[in-house]
Design a protein around this motif. Structure first.
Motif, PDB file in Angstrom:
ATOM      1  N   GLN A  74      -4.766   0.747 -31.002  1.00  0.00           N
ATOM      2  CA  GLN A  74      -6.080   0.506 -31.586  1.00  0.00           C
ATOM      3  C   GLN A  74      -6.403  -0.976 -31.511  1.00  0.00           C
ATOM      4  O   GLN A  74      -5.634  -1.817 -31.986  1.00  0.00           O
ATOM      5  CB  GLN A  74      -6.164   0.989 -33.042  1.00  0.00           C
ATOM      6  N   LYS A  75      -7.561  -1.253 -30.934  1.00  0.00           N
ATOM      7  CA  LYS A  75      -8.072  -2.626 -30.881  1.00  0.00           C
ATOM      8  C   LYS A  75      -9.136  -2.789 -31.963  1.00  0.00           C
ATOM      9  O   LYS A  75      -9.739  -1.797 -32.395  1.00  0.00           O
ATOM     10  CB  LYS A  75      -8.650  -2.915 -29.503  1.00  0.00           C
ATOM     11  N   PRO A  76      -9.393  -4.023 -32.410  1.00  0.00           N
ATOM     12  CA  PRO A  76     -10.379  -4.240 -33.474  1.00  0.00           C
ATOM     13  C   PRO A  76     -11.733  -3.632 -33.136  1.00  0.00           C
ATOM     14  O   PRO A  76     -12.247  -3.815 -32.034  1.00  0.00           O
ATOM     15  CB  PRO A  76     -10.457  -5.766 -33.558  1.00  0.00           C
ATOM     16  N   GLY A  77     -12.268  -2.882 -34.103  1.00  0.00           N
ATOM     17  CA  GLY A  77     -13.588  -2.296 -33.934  1.00  0.00           C
ATOM     18  C   GLY A  77     -13.635  -1.080 -33.029  1.00  0.00           C
ATOM     19  O   GLY A  77     -14.715  -0.567 -32.747  1.00  0.00           O
ATOM     20  N   GLN A  78     -12.478  -0.615 -32.565  1.00  0.00           N
ATOM     21  CA  GLN A  78     -12.440   0.537 -31.668  1.00  0.00           C
ATOM     22  C   GLN A  78     -11.692   1.706 -32.305  1.00  0.00           C
ATOM     23  O   GLN A  78     -10.913   1.526 -33.243  1.00  0.00           O
ATOM     24  CB  GLN A  78     -11.766   0.168 -30.344  1.00  0.00           C
ATOM     25  N   THR A  79     -11.942   2.894 -31.786  1.00  0.00           N
ATOM     26  CA  THR A  79     -11.191   4.051 -32.242  1.00  0.00           C
ATOM     27  C   THR A  79      -9.800   4.031 -31.606  1.00  0.00           C
ATOM     28  O   THR A  79      -9.602   3.425 -30.548  1.00  0.00           O
ATOM     29  CB  THR A  79     -11.893   5.357 -31.869  1.00  0.00           C
ATOM     30  N   PRO A  80      -8.843   4.667 -32.247  1.00  0.00           N
ATOM     31  CA  PRO A  80      -7.497   4.729 -31.660  1.00  0.00           C
ATOM     32  C   PRO A  80      -7.513   5.455 -30.317  1.00  0.00           C
ATOM     33  O   PRO A  80      -8.338   6.344 -30.086  1.00  0.00           O
ATOM     34  CB  PRO A  80      -6.707   5.526 -32.700  1.00  0.00           C
ATOM     35  N   ARG A  81      -6.583   5.069 -29.461  1.00  0.00           N
ATOM     36  CA  ARG A  81      -6.438   5.689 -28.148  1.00  0.00           C
ATOM     37  C   ARG A  81      -5.038   6.244 -28.010  1.00  0.00           C
ATOM     38  O   ARG A  81      -4.060   5.504 -28.243  1.00  0.00           O
ATOM     39  CB  ARG A  81      -6.720   4.681 -27.033  1.00  0.00           C
ATOM     40  N   LEU A  82      -4.944   7.518 -27.647  1.00  0.00           N
ATOM     41  CA  LEU A  82      -3.637   8.140 -27.450  1.00  0.00           C
ATOM     42  C   LEU A  82      -2.984   7.557 -26.196  1.00  0.00           C
ATOM     43  O   LEU A  82      -3.582   7.553 -25.112  1.00  0.00           O
ATOM     44  CB  LEU A  82      -3.798   9.658 -27.305  1.00  0.00           C
ATOM     45  N   LEU A  83      -1.741   7.084 -26.376  1.00  0.00           N
ATOM     46  CA  LEU A  83      -0.989   6.547 -25.240  1.00  0.00           C
ATOM     47  C   LEU A  83       0.070   7.520 -24.744  1.00  0.00           C
ATOM     48  O   LEU A  83       0.189   7.792 -23.559  1.00  0.00           O
ATOM     49  CB  LEU A  83      -0.273   5.252 -25.656  1.00  0.00           C
ATOM     50  N   ILE A  84       0.870   8.001 -25.690  1.00  0.00           N
ATOM     51  CA  ILE A  84       2.064   8.798 -25.400  1.00  0.00           C
ATOM     52  C   ILE A  84       2.096   9.983 -26.356  1.00  0.00           C
ATOM     53  O   ILE A  84       1.794   9.824 -27.541  1.00  0.00           O
ATOM     54  CB  ILE A  84       3.349   7.974 -25.620  1.00  0.00           C
ATOM     55  N   TYR A  85       2.458  11.174 -25.850  1.00  0.00           N
ATOM     56  CA  TYR A  85       2.716  12.310 -26.715  1.00  0.00           C
ATOM     57  C   TYR A  85       4.021  12.968 -26.293  1.00  0.00           C
ATOM     58  O   TYR A  85       4.543  12.692 -25.203  1.00  0.00           O
ATOM     59  CB  TYR A  85       1.545  13.302 -26.716  1.00  0.00           C
ATOM     60  N   ASP A  86       4.533  13.811 -27.163  1.00  0.00           N
ATOM     61  CA  ASP A  86       5.848  14.438 -26.920  1.00  0.00           C
ATOM     62  C   ASP A  86       6.891  13.381 -26.541  1.00  0.00           C
ATOM     63  O   ASP A  86       7.706  13.597 -25.636  1.00  0.00           O
ATOM     64  CB  ASP A  86       5.746  15.519 -25.849  1.00  0.00           C
ATOM     65  N   ALA A  87       6.824  12.278 -27.234  1.00  0.00           N
ATOM     66  CA  ALA A  87       7.788  11.174 -27.146  1.00  0.00           C
ATOM     67  C   ALA A  87       7.724  10.354 -25.866  1.00  0.00           C
ATOM     68  O   ALA A  87       7.949   9.135 -25.910  1.00  0.00           O
ATOM     69  CB  ALA A  87       9.212  11.669 -27.364  1.00  0.00           C
ATOM     70  N   SER A  88       7.408  11.002 -24.729  1.00  0.00           N
ATOM     71  CA  SER A  88       7.531  10.254 -23.479  1.00  0.00           C
ATOM     72  C   SER A  88       6.468  10.583 -22.437  1.00  0.00           C
ATOM     73  O   SER A  88       6.509  10.021 -21.328  1.00  0.00           O
ATOM     74  CB  SER A  88       8.916  10.485 -22.862  1.00  0.00           C
ATOM     75  N   THR A  89       5.525  11.458 -22.751  1.00  0.00           N
ATOM     76  CA  THR A  89       4.501  11.856 -21.780  1.00  0.00           C
ATOM     77  C   THR A  89       3.272  10.971 -21.936  1.00  0.00           C
ATOM     78  O   THR A  89       2.683  10.926 -23.016  1.00  0.00           O
ATOM     79  CB  THR A  89       4.116  13.325 -21.958  1.00  0.00           C
ATOM     80  N   ARG A  90       2.903  10.286 -20.870  1.00  0.00           N
ATOM     81  CA  ARG A  90       1.708   9.451 -20.947  1.00  0.00           C
ATOM     82  C   ARG A  90       0.448  10.316 -20.973  1.00  0.00           C
ATOM     83  O   ARG A  90       0.331  11.310 -20.252  1.00  0.00           O
ATOM     84  CB  ARG A  90       1.650   8.496 -19.757  1.00  0.00           C
ATOM     85  N   ALA A  91      -0.491   9.914 -21.795  1.00  0.00           N
ATOM     86  CA  ALA A  91      -1.776  10.602 -21.881  1.00  0.00           C
ATOM     87  C   ALA A  91      -2.626  10.277 -20.650  1.00  0.00           C
ATOM     88  O   ALA A  91      -2.270   9.404 -19.847  1.00  0.00           O
ATOM     89  CB  ALA A  91      -2.491  10.201 -23.166  1.00  0.00           C
ATOM     90  N   THR A  92      -3.737  10.967 -20.540  1.00  0.00           N
ATOM     91  CA  THR A  92      -4.615  10.817 -19.385  1.00  0.00           C
ATOM     92  C   THR A  92      -5.051   9.364 -19.199  1.00  0.00           C
ATOM     93  O   THR A  92      -5.563   8.737 -20.129  1.00  0.00           O
ATOM     94  CB  THR A  92      -5.864  11.688 -19.548  1.00  0.00           C
ATOM     95  N   GLY A  93      -4.830   8.842 -17.998  1.00  0.00           N
ATOM     96  CA  GLY A  93      -5.321   7.514 -17.663  1.00  0.00           C
ATOM     97  C   GLY A  93      -4.513   6.350 -18.199  1.00  0.00           C
ATOM     98  O   GLY A  93      -4.922   5.196 -18.037  1.00  0.00           O
ATOM     99  N   ILE A  94      -3.384   6.616 -18.829  1.00  0.00           N
ATOM    100  CA  ILE A  94      -2.576   5.533 -19.409  1.00  0.00           C
ATOM    101  C   ILE A  94      -1.701   4.921 -18.319  1.00  0.00           C
ATOM    102  O   ILE A  94      -0.988   5.630 -17.611  1.00  0.00           O
ATOM    103  CB  ILE A  94      -1.718   6.044 -20.575  1.00  0.00           C
ATOM    104  N   PRO A  95      -1.733   3.589 -18.202  1.00  0.00           N
ATOM    105  CA  PRO A  95      -0.954   2.932 -17.129  1.00  0.00           C
ATOM    106  C   PRO A  95       0.537   3.133 -17.284  1.00  0.00           C
ATOM    107  O   PRO A  95       1.055   3.307 -18.387  1.00  0.00           O
ATOM    108  CB  PRO A  95      -1.321   1.448 -17.310  1.00  0.00           C
ATOM    109  N   ALA A  96       1.215   3.041 -16.158  1.00  0.00           N
ATOM    110  CA  ALA A  96       2.662   3.291 -16.119  1.00  0.00           C
ATOM    111  C   ALA A  96       3.461   2.228 -16.862  1.00  0.00           C
ATOM    112  O   ALA A  96       4.645   2.439 -17.144  1.00  0.00           O
ATOM    113  CB  ALA A  96       3.122   3.391 -14.672  1.00  0.00           C
ATOM    114  N   ARG A  97       2.852   1.092 -17.186  1.00  0.00           N
ATOM    115  CA  ARG A  97       3.603   0.077 -17.926  1.00  0.00           C
ATOM    116  C   ARG A  97       3.904   0.503 -19.365  1.00  0.00           C
ATOM    117  O   ARG A  97       4.753  -0.094 -20.026  1.00  0.00           O
ATOM    118  CB  ARG A  97       2.857  -1.263 -17.944  1.00  0.00           C
TER     119      ARG A  97
END
Lengths: 107, 114
Positions: free
Chosen positions: A38-61
């Motif tokens: 979450q960045k200031p003034g923004q809604t939270p963004r899902l990065l990872i689910y099920d411990a290790s699966t990247r969400a849609t569009g999340i960079p490999a870093r």
């Protein structure tokens, strides 16, 4: 209720450095653990689910690991846009719970 | 494209009531689990309530149990949060979140104050 503890509370790093964030659960959540940015003034963004699966569009870093009670979010090389607050969340048991967050700021 | 649009927030006195709405587009809300999450000013995220896709049960955080009710209207593709007996500590931005947790509404601000 499952309590999540995040450490450290804050982390000061420079762009290009590696960030390692920890989340610990008060009891096993198996792999039902997610990470949000979450960045200031923004809604939270899902990065990872099920411990290790990247969400849609999340960079490999962004990488997640762990199971049971101990989990880690790793950002391999910080980009300027990665400075934000990061929350973990367990979805193993109702009530769902979030950790208190780790703030990653620029050193 | 999935979109969630909350409304219904505002200023209310302690002990008062509000009903939040979340209109969904781009998917059929009644077939997905849905949640409400809130964030008090300058604070972290707090899950408030959820309903599984089956809709057979509803779930609440201890802090709102007995005061808040989650529901959905299939005909309007809308999720609701009825909030009664509001307290100052309920002051927050309330987000509607779709079951994959990838799609969040923009939030609606609830302020409980006299």
């Amino acid at each position: 209720e499952i309590v999540l503890t995040q450490s450290p509370a804050a982390l000061s790093l420079s762009p290009g450095e590696r960030a390692t964030l920890s989340c610990r659960a008060s009891q096993s959540v198996s792999r039902f653990l997610a990470w949000y940015q979450q960045k200031p003034g923004q809604t939270p963004r899902l990065l990872i689910y099920d411990a290790s699966t990247r969400a849609t569009g999340i960079p490999a870093r962004f990488g997640g690991s762990g199971s049971g009670t101990d989990f880690t979010l790793t950002i391999s090389s910080l980009e300027p846009e990665d400075f934000a607050v990061y929350y973990c969340q367990q979805r193993s048991n109702w009530p769902l719970t979030f950790g208190p967050g780790t703030k990653v700021d620029i050193k | 494209e999935v979109q969630l649009l909350e409304s219904g927030g505002g200023l209310v006195q302690p002990g008062g009531s509000l009903r939040l709405s979340c209109v969904a587009s781009g998917f059929t809300l009644s077939t997905y689990s849905m949640n409400w999450v809130r964030q008090a000013p300058g604070k972290g995220l707090e899950w408030v309530s959820g309903v599984p896709g089956s809709g057979d049960r509803t779930y609440y955080a201890d802090s709102v149990k007995g005061r808040f009710t989650i529901s959905r209207d299939k005909s309007k593709n809308t999720l609701y949060l009825q909030m009664n007996s509001l307290r100052a500590e309920d002051t927050a931005i309330y987000y509607c979140v779709e079951g994959s947790w990838e799609n969040w509404g923009q939030g609606t601000l609830v302020t409980v104050s006299s």
